[in-house]
Motif scaffolding. Structure first.
Motif, short mmCIF file in Angstrom:
data_model
loop_
_atom_site.label_atom_id
_atom_site.label_comp_id
_atom_site.label_asym_id
_atom_site.label_seq_id
_atom_site.Cartn_x
_atom_site.Cartn_y
_atom_site.Cartn_z
N HIS A 1 1.52 6.38 -6.87
CA HIS A 1 0.33 7.13 -7.28
C HIS A 1 0.61 8.62 -7.21
O HIS A 1 0.28 9.38 -8.15
CB HIS A 1 -0.84 6.75 -6.39
CG HIS A 1 -2.12 7.47 -6.77
ND1 HIS A 1 -2.83 7.20 -7.91
CD2 HIS A 1 -2.79 8.48 -6.12
CE1 HIS A 1 -3.89 7.99 -7.98
NE2 HIS A 1 -3.88 8.80 -6.88
N GLU B 1 3.93 1.51 -1.18
CA GLU B 1 4.53 1.67 -2.49
C GLU B 1 3.51 2.16 -3.53
O GLU B 1 3.81 3.02 -4.36
CB GLU B 1 5.12 0.33 -2.94
CG GLU B 1 5.85 0.38 -4.26
CD GLU B 1 7.13 1.20 -4.16
OE1 GLU B 1 7.59 1.69 -5.23
OE2 GLU B 1 7.65 1.37 -3.05
N ILE B 2 2.28 1.66 -3.41
CA ILE B 2 1.22 2.09 -4.33
C ILE B 2 0.94 3.57 -4.15
O ILE B 2 0.80 4.33 -5.12
CB ILE B 2 -0.05 1.26 -4.13
CG1 ILE B 2 0.20 -0.19 -4.65
CG2 ILE B 2 -1.24 1.87 -4.85
CD1 ILE B 2 -0.92 -1.13 -4.34
N GLU B 3 0.84 3.99 -2.88
CA GLU B 3 0.56 5.39 -2.64
C GLU B 3 1.70 6.26 -3.16
O GLU B 3 1.47 7.33 -3.75
CB GLU B 3 0.35 5.61 -1.14
CG GLU B 3 -0.96 5.01 -0.63
CD GLU B 3 -1.10 5.14 0.90
OE1 GLU B 3 -0.13 5.69 1.50
OE2 GLU B 3 -2.11 4.71 1.43
N ASP C 1 0.83 -1.20 0.00
CA ASP C 1 0.00 0.00 0.00
C ASP C 1 0.86 1.25 0.00
O ASP C 1 0.57 2.24 -0.69
CB ASP C 1 -0.91 -0.01 1.22
CG ASP C 1 -1.96 -1.13 1.15
OD1 ASP C 1 -2.20 -1.60 0.00
OD2 ASP C 1 -2.50 -1.54 2.19
#
Length: 1203
Positions: free
Chosen positions: A862, A857-859, A855
Motif C-alpha cells: 500500500h 505485506e499489504i501495508e 497485513d
C-alpha cells in the motif's frame, strides 16, 4: 527393359458434349477441350499446345473476360471406386473446378463441390467480370449451383436450380452478369431463372413474359446492367430488361446460340443462317431496341451449336454440330459481284460421335477412322490434315486400310464392302456377303484379309475375294483380330473369354487360352505365333505362351486395348478412363511398371502404331483421335531411317480423268480469253493514264508559276514583319528590365521589414520562456511542501485505522475461540478435548502469524503504490502545466509561421510569374533569332539563285538570236507538218470509229458467248442424261444378250426352249404397258435363215415320204408294222412342223423384245445408233451353227424311226 517415351503430336477432335467449348484467347489462338486436355491451337499455322487435366474427364470450360484465366470442370471418381473411402479421402473424388493462368498454364487453385453434393460433374462455369467470383453448376441429381470467391477458395452459397432429378440436361447453361457480379442467370427446365447473392445466400428473382417459351440459349447484352436475350425453340428471341420482356425479334429458325456484341448481338442455329442484330434508339423510346442488320447464309446449311468471338469483335468462331469449326470476319462486306462473305474452316472436320475403328497404312502416312456418325475419314498424320471424308446412309462397324493405301475394307450391317480409295471418293469394288462384320483386318502383306462373321473368323484372298479358310471355336462376339508380321498366324479374342492363335497355312488352331469369367477386348501375337498378350475386363494383362499364362500384370484400371511396335520392344495400353499407358517391356509383373499419359475423356476403343514405330494413334468413345510421337528411351534406335519415303500414287477412274481433262481444256481456253481481255484493258488504261499525265503536267506547271508569284509577295511581307518585330522586341526588353528592377527593390524592402519583425518576435519569445521557467520552479517548490504535509497527515490516519483493525481482529478471534471451546468441551470426551484444544491452539497461532504476514505485506504494498501514485500525479500535473504553456507558445509561433509562409508563398508566386514571363520572352527571342537566321539563310540562297538566274539570263540572251533564226526555219517547216497532223487526226478519228464498232461487236460477241456457254452447259447436261441413258441401255442389252446366249443350251429341245423364252419375256416385259411394245422388223438374215430352215424341213419331209412309199412297196408283208411306223413318222413330222412354227414365232418375239429398252428410255433408232448401241439385237456367233445342225438331227431321228 525400358518404358517408351510418349509425347503429344496432334489432336483431331473436340468435346461435343460441352455446351460452350471454344474460346478466342487472342488474335491467332483458339482454346477448346478435347478428351481430357485443353488445346490451345494457332488459327493460322495449326500448331497446338496441350494442357492435361487430371481426373475422369472435362465437363465444362470457361474463359475470363480479360483472357488471363480459364477454368475447367473435372468429373469426380465413379461411385464404385469411392465406396470404401473416408470423408477426407473423398475430397479428391468430388467434382472440382481448376483455375489456370492463360499464358503459363499454371494451376492457381482447385475448388471442390460441397460435401453434400451427390453429383459427379459440373455442367457449367462462369467467371465474373472482375475475375473475383465464380459460379459453377453441378449436375444430376441435385443440380447444385455453387458460388465461390475462388482466389480464397471460399464457398459463399449453394442452391438447387432444378427439381428434376432424372431428366437429362435439366440445366443447360449459367452465366454471371458482367455488370453485376452478384447476379447469375441459369437456364433450367426449359426456362430462365435469375439468382442474386444477398445476405449470405442465393435468392431467386422472377422473370416475366417468358413462362410459355422453351428457352435453349441466352446472353447478357451491353451496355444495360440487367438486359438479357433469350433464344427459344419456336424461333424467336426475347429481349428482357429488369425482369420484364421489352422486345421480341423473330429470326424464323430455332436459335441454338447467341453471342453478345457491343452494338447488338449475333445468333445462329438450325436455319442455315447467321443473323446479326444492331441496337438502335427510336424517338420517344426510353430504351434501346434491336433490329436485323445482316443475314449471312451458312455453307451447306450446317447447324451451329456454339459461337464465340475475339476481344475486338472482328472475328466470330462458329462450332457446327458436325464438329467443324468455322471463322467469319464481321468487318467483311459483300464482294464486287454481290457474293456473301465466306466462312473459313479452322482446322479439320472432326468426328462428332464415338470412333469405333481405326487402321494405319504402311506405304503412305495415312490413317482411316470410322465412327457412329456414319462417316469414314482418312487422315494424313504427317501434315495433320483430313484427306478424304465419306458419309454413308448406315453406320460402318469396322474398317481396315490396305498396306498400299489404295484399298479399304468396311463392314456394314448387311455386307462387307471392298472399296477403292480414289483421289476424292471411296468407290465400292466388290461386296462380300458377311452381315454385321464388327472386326476386319488386312494382313501385313495385304494379300489376305480376315473378317468376323458371327462367331467365326473367315480369311479371304484380297484380289479374288475367295474364301481361303474358316476358323470356328468362339462362342461369343469376336472383339479383336491381329496378324503376325509374316502373316503366318492370326490371333482372335472374344467376349466368351477365349483367345485363339490360328495357323493360316494349315488352317488349324495353333494355341488357345480360355477363361470364361473374362471378356477379352484385345489380343496380340508374337511373330512365331507361340506368345500372345491379351487384356479384358479382369484388369490383368496376360502373357500367354503355348496356351499357358507365363506372366500377369495387374492394373488399377480396366485395360481395353493394347498395341505393340513393329520392332517388338515397345508396348502400349489404353484404359477405360481414357488414359494411354507406356508399359515396360518385356513384362516384369510389377503393377507400377508403366507411365500414364492423359488423353481421352472416355474408354479407349482402338490403338494402332505406325509401321515405322514413330507414331501411336488412339481413338475413344469421346470421338477424338490422338496422335503421339513415340521412341525408345535407351536410344537403341530405330533400324529404319527417320526420313521415310512414302508413296504418292493415287487411284482415279477413266471417266473422272476425262472430266478433269475436259475441265482443264476449258479452263485453259478461259485463261487465254482472260489474258486477251486483260491485255486490251491494260492498253486502254495506258492510254487513259498518258492523257491524265499530260493534263496533270500542264496543271502542275501553272500551279508552279502561281506559287512562284505568291512566294515573292510573301518574301516582301516577311521582310516588313521582321523589321516591325525587331522594334517591338526592343521596346518589350526595355520595359521588362525596368519592371524587373522595380520589383527587386520592392521585394528587398519587404524582406528587410519582415526580418526585423522576426528578430523582435524572437527576443520576446526568449524573455517569456525565462519568466515561465522561474514560475514553474516556484510552483514546483510549493506543491512539494503541500504534498509532504498531506502525506504525513494521511499516514498518521492510516496508522490509527490499522491499529483499530488489529484490535477488532484479535477480539473476534478470542470470541470465536471461546465459543468453539465451549462447544468442544460439551460434546467431546476429555482426551479428545485436550488433543483438540492443543491442535486448535496451534492452528490459531499459525493463523495469527499468517494474518500478521499478510497485513505486513499489504501495508508495504500500500505504501509503495501510494508513493508511485503520488509521483505519477505530480508528473502528470507538471506535464499538464508545461503542455498548456507550450501549446500557447506553439499556437503563437504557428500563427507567425503561417503568416510568414503565406507571405513567402505570395512572393514566390510573384517570382514564378515573373520568371515564367521572362522565360517566355526569352523563348520568343530565341525563336525570333532562329527565324531570323533561317530567313538570312533563305535570303542568301535566294540571292545566290538570283545570281544564277542572271547568268542564265545572259546565256539565254545569247541563245535568243540562235533560236530566232531556228524559229524562222521551223515556221517554214510547220505548214507541211500541220497538213500531216490534219491527215493523222482524221485517220485517228476513223480508227476510233472502227474501235467503237469493234467494241459494239465485242459486246455482241460477249452476249453471244454467254448464250453459247448456257447452251453448252445445257448440252453438257443433256449429254450427261443421254450418256446415263445409254449406259443403262447398254447394261439392259448386255443382260438380255447374256440371258439370250443362255437359251442356246436348250436349242435342241423346243419345249424347254419355249418355256425358257417365255420366262425371258416375263422377266423383261413384266410391268411394261402393251402400247409401249412394238414389233420390230425382222432382220433379213434371220428371215432368210428361217425360210431356209423351213425349206430344209420340207425337203426332209418330201424325202421321208418317198422313202416311206418305197419301203411300203418293199415290205408289204409287214404292212401292219409299217402302218404303225408311218403313223408315228407322220406324228413326228407334224410335231416338228409345229415346233418350227413356234421357234419362228419365238424369234419374232425375241426381236421385238430387243426394241423394248429403246422404247422405255424414249430413244429413237438414230439416237441409239449414235450412242454406239446396235438397233437390232446381235445374234450370238453359235446360233447359226446350232440352227444348221437342226435338220441333220431331225433327219437322223426320222431315219431311225423308219428303220
Amino acid at each position: 527393359m525400358s518404358i517408351a517415351s510418349v509425347a503429344y503430336s496432334h489432336v483431331f477432335g473436340v468435346n461435343t458434349k460441352i455446351r460452350r467449348n471454344i474460346y478466342y484467347v487472342d488474335q491467332h489462338t483458339l482454346m477448346y477441350s478435347a478428351g481430357c486436355n485443353i488445346i490451345s491451337a494457332n488459327v493460322e499455322g495449326g500448331a497446338q499446345r496441350y494442357i492435361p487435366i487430371t481426373g475422369y474427364g472435362i465437363t465444362a470450360l470457361d474463359l475470363s473476360l480479360d483472357r488471363r484465366l480459364f477454368a475447367a470442370g473435372e468429373r469426380g471418381a465413379p461411385w464404385d471406386s469411392t465406396s470404401r473411402m473416408s470423408k477426407a479421402e473423398r475430397t479428391g473424388t468430388r467434382p472440382g473446378v481448376s483455375v489456370y493462368e492463360g499464358h503459363t498454364s499454371r494451376k492457381r487453385r482447385t475448388l471442390y463441390a460441397v460435401d453434400s453434393c451427390v453429383s459427379k460433374e459440373f455442367l457449367g462455369i462462369s467467371f465474373s467480370s472482375d475475375t473475383k467470383y465464380m459460379a459453377a453448376q453441378g449436375g444430376a441429381p441435385d443440380w447444385l449451383l455453387h458460388f465461390y470467391v475462388w482466389e480464397k477458395g471460399k464457398l459463399l452459397a449453394t442452391i438447387s436450380t432444378s427439381p428434376s432429378e432424372q431428366i437429362e440436361n435439366a440445366v443447360l447453361e449459367i452465366g454471371i452478369n458482367p455488370m453485376d457480379e452478384t447476379e447469375i442467370c441459369v437456364l433450367a427446365d426449359g426456362t430462365a431463372r435469375i439468382y442474386r447473392y444477398q445476405e449470405g445466400g442465393l435468392a431467386l428473382s422472377n422473370l416475366k413474359g417468358i413462362e410459355d417459351d422453351e428457352i435453349i440459349c441466352y446472353t447478357w447484352l451491353a451496355p444495360a446492367s440487367s438486359r438479357l436475350a433469350f433464344g427459344t425453340r419456336c424461333g424467336c428471341i426475347r429481349i428482357a430488361d429488369s425482369g420484364c420482356v421489352m422486345q421480341t425479334v423473330t429470326p424464323a429458325f430455332p436459335v441454338l446460340t447467341i453471342f453478345a456484341l457491343s452494338g447488338g448481338f449475333a445468333c445462329a442455329g438450325k436455319g442455315g443462317v447467321l443473323s446479326i442484330f444492331d441496337r438502335f434508339n427510336e424517338e420517344g423510346e426510353t430504351a434501346d431496341l434491336y433490329r436485323l442488320g445482316r443475314k449471312i447464309p451458312l455453307p451447306d446449311d450446317f447447324a451451329v451449336r456454339s459461337m464465340t468471338g475475339n476481344a475486338a469483335e472482328e472475328v466470330l468462331i462458329l462450332e457446327a454440330e458436325s464438329g467443324q469449326i468455322y471463322r467469319f470476319i464481321l468487318t467483311e462486306q459483300r464482294g464486287l459481284k454481290g457474293e456473301d462473305p465466306k466462312f473459313v474452316p479452322v482446322g479439320q472436320p472432326f468426328h462428332h460421335g464415338a470412333i469405333i475403328g481405326i487402321d494405319v497404312c504402311v506405304r503412305k502416312p495415312l490413317i482411316v477412322t470410322c465412327s457412329i456418325d456414319r462417316s469414314i475419314r482418312i487422315w494424313d498424320y504427317v501434315t495433320n490434315t483430313c484427306q478424304l471424308i465419306k458419309h454413308f446412309t448406315e453406320e460402318p462397324h469396322s474398317v481396315s486400310l490396305h498396306p498400299s493405301g489404295l484399298h479399304l475394307l468396311v463392314g456394314f450391317s448387311d455386307k462387307l464392302r471392298f472399296m477403292n480409295v480414289l483421289m476424292d471418293d471411296l468407290r465400292v469394288f466388290r461386296e462380300v456377303g458377311i452381315r454385321g462384320c464388327r472386326e476386319c483386318r488386312f494382313s501385313t502383306g495385304g494379300h489376305m484379309f480376315a473378317a468376323t462373321h458371327g462367331n467365326m473368323v473367315q480369311v479371304y484372298s484380297t484380289w479374288t475375294c475367295e474364301n481361303i479358310a474358316n476358323f470356328k471355336g468362339h462362342n461369343g462376339r469376336i472383339k479383336s483380330l491381329s496378324w503376325t508380321p509374316g502373316d503366318s498366324y492370326l490371333v482372335s479374342a472374344g467376349a466368351d473369354g477365349a483367345v485363339y492363335a490360328w495357323n493360316i497355312a494349315e488352317a488349324k488352331r495353333e494355341n488357345e487360352y480360355i477363361l470364361k469369367t473374362t471378356s477379352y477386348t484385345c489380343a496380340l501375337v508374337a511373330p512365331d505365333g507361340r506368345t500372345m498378350w491379351a487384356v479384358g475386363n479382369d484388369r490383368v494383362l496376360k502373357e500367354i505362351t503355348e496356351s499357358t499364362v507365363t506372366m500377369e500384370m495387374e492394373s488399377d484400371q480396366v485395360l481395353t486395348q493394347i498395341g505393340m511396335s513393329t520392332s517388338g520392344r515397345m508396348l502400349f495400353a489404353g484404359t477405360a478412363i481414357g488414359t494411354v499407358r507406356a508399359i515396360k517391356f518385356p513384362l516384369s509383373g510389377h503393377m507400377d511398371d508403366f507411365q500414364e499419359h492423359v488423353a481421352h475423356g472416355g474408354a479407349v476403343t482402338k490403338l494402332r502404331i505406325s509401321y515405322d514405330d514413330q507414331y501411336l494413334f488412339s481413338v475413344s468413345e469421346d470421338g477424338v483421335l490422338f496422335s503421339f510421337k513415340i521412341s525408345e528411351r535407351e536410344e537403341r534406335g530405330l533400324k529404319k531411317e527417320k526420313t521415310n519415303l512414302y508413296a504418292d500414287e493415287i487411284l482415279i477412274t477413266k471417266s473422272d480423268l476425262e472430266e478433269k481433262t475436259i475441265q482443264t481444256s476449258e479452263l485453259e481456253r478461259s485463261l487465254e480469253e482472260l489474258q486477251i481481255e486483260h491485255e486490251y484493258q491494260l492498253r486502254l488504261r495506258d492510254m487513259n493514264f498518258n492523257e491524265k499525265m499530260k493534263d496533270l503536267s500542264e496543271r502542275f506547271m501553272d500551279q508552279l508559276e502561281d506559287l512562284k508569284k505568291t512566294t515573292a509577295s510573301l518574301r516582301l511581307e516577311k521582310e516588313k514583319l521582321e523589321i516591325k518585330h525587331e522594334e517591338t522586341i526592343a521596346k518589350v526588353l526595355a520595359k521588362h528590365s525596368s519592371e524587373l528592377h522595380d520589383h527587386e527593390a520592392a521585394y528587398n524592402q519587404e524582406l528587410m521589414a519582415e526580418y526585423d519583425k522576426y528578430q523582435d518576435a524572437q527576443t520576446t519569445t526568449n524573455a517569456q520562456q525565462e519568466r515561465w521557467q522561474r514560475q514553474m520552479q516556484d510552483r514546483d517548490t510549493t506543491q512539494r511542501k503541500a504534498l509532504a504535509e498531506a502525506q504525513a497527515e494521511w499516514e498518521g490516519r492510516l496508522g490509527e485505522k490499522s491499529s483499530e483493525i488489529v484490535k477488532v481482529r484479535s477480539r473476534t478471534r478470542e470470541a470465536r475461540y471461546r465459543a468453539f471451546e465451549n462447544v468442544i468441551l460439551t460434546l467431546m470426551p476429555p482426551q479428545l478435548q485436550t488433543r483438540m484444544q492443543t491442535q486448535y491452539a496451534e492452528h490459531i497461532e499459525e493463523q495469527r502469524q499468517v494474518m500478521e504476514d499478510v497485513d505486513t505485506e499489504i501495508e508495504r504494498l500500500h505504501v509503495r503504490y501510494e508513493r508511485r501514485l503520488y509521483a505519477e500525479r505530480e508528473d502528470g500535473a507538471r506535464l499538464k502545466g508545461e503542455n498548456g504553456i507550450m501549446r500557447k507558445k506553439f499556437n503563437t509561433l504557428t500563427k507567425d509561421i503561417d503568416d510568414n509562409r503565406l507571405e513567402t508563398a505570395r512572393m514566390r508566386t510573384d517570382e514564378k510569374r515573373l520568371r515564367s514571363a521572362i522565360e517566355s520572352l526569352e523563348k520568343e527571342i530565341g525563336l525570333l533569332k532562329s527565324d531570323m537566321a533561317e530567313r538570312d539563310v533563305a535570303i542568301q540562297e535566294k540571292e545566290r539563285r538570283v545570281y544564277d538566274l542572271k547568268k542564265k539570263n545572259q546565256e539565254l540572251e545569247k541563245f535568243k538570236f540562235v533560236l530566232d533564226f531556228r524559229i524562222k526555219e521551223l515556221k517554214e517547216q510547220v505548214e507541211p507538218r500541220e497538213n500531216h497532223i490534219k491527215n493523222m487526226t482524221s485517220h485517228i478519228k476513223d480508227i476510233n470509229t472502227s474501235l467503237e464498232t469493234l467494241s459494239t461487236h465485242k459486246a455482241g460477241f460477249t452476249s453471244e458467248i454467254a448464250d453459247l456457254g448456257d447452251r453448252l452447259a445445257n448440252t453438257k447436261q443433256a449429254y450427261a442424261c443421254q450418256h446415263a441413258a445409254a449406259h443403262r441401255l447398254q447394261h439392259h442389252v448386255r443382260a438380255f444378250q447374256t440371258d439370250t446366249e443362255g437359251l442356246i443350251a436348250y436349242i435342241q429341245d423346243a419345249s424347254v426352249l419355249r418355256v425358257a423364252t417365255q420366262k425371258l419375256g416375263q422377266k423383261y416385259l413384266t410391268g411394261i404397258p402393251a402400247e409401249d411394245l412394238t414389233h420390230a422388223e425382222v432382220d433379213p438374215d434371220v428371215a432368210r435363215e428361217d425360210r431356209g430352215q423351213q425349206q430344209v424341213l420340207r425337203d426332209r419331209v418330201a424325202g421321208l415320204r418317198k422313202l416311206v412309199e418305197s419301203n411300203a412297196a418293199k415290205y408289204r408283208i409287214d404292212s401292219v408294222g409299217s402302218v404303225e411306223v408311218n403313223r408315228k413318222l407322220i406324228g413326228e413330222i407334224n410335231r416338228l412342223r409345229n415346233a418350227g412354227k413356234r421357234s419362228s414365232k419365238s424369234s419374232f418375239e425375241v426381236v421385238a423384245f430387243a426394241q423394248v429398252p429403246r422404247k422405255i428410255l424414249g430413244l429413237s433408232a438414230a439416237q441409239v445408233a449414235a450412242q454406239g448401241v446396235p438397233a437390232h439385237p446381235v445374234r450370238p456367233p453359235n446360233v447359226e451353227a446350232e440352227t444348221d445342225r437342226l435338220p441333220s438331227i431331225v433327219g437322223s431321228k426320222a431315219v431311225s424311226f423308219a428303220t
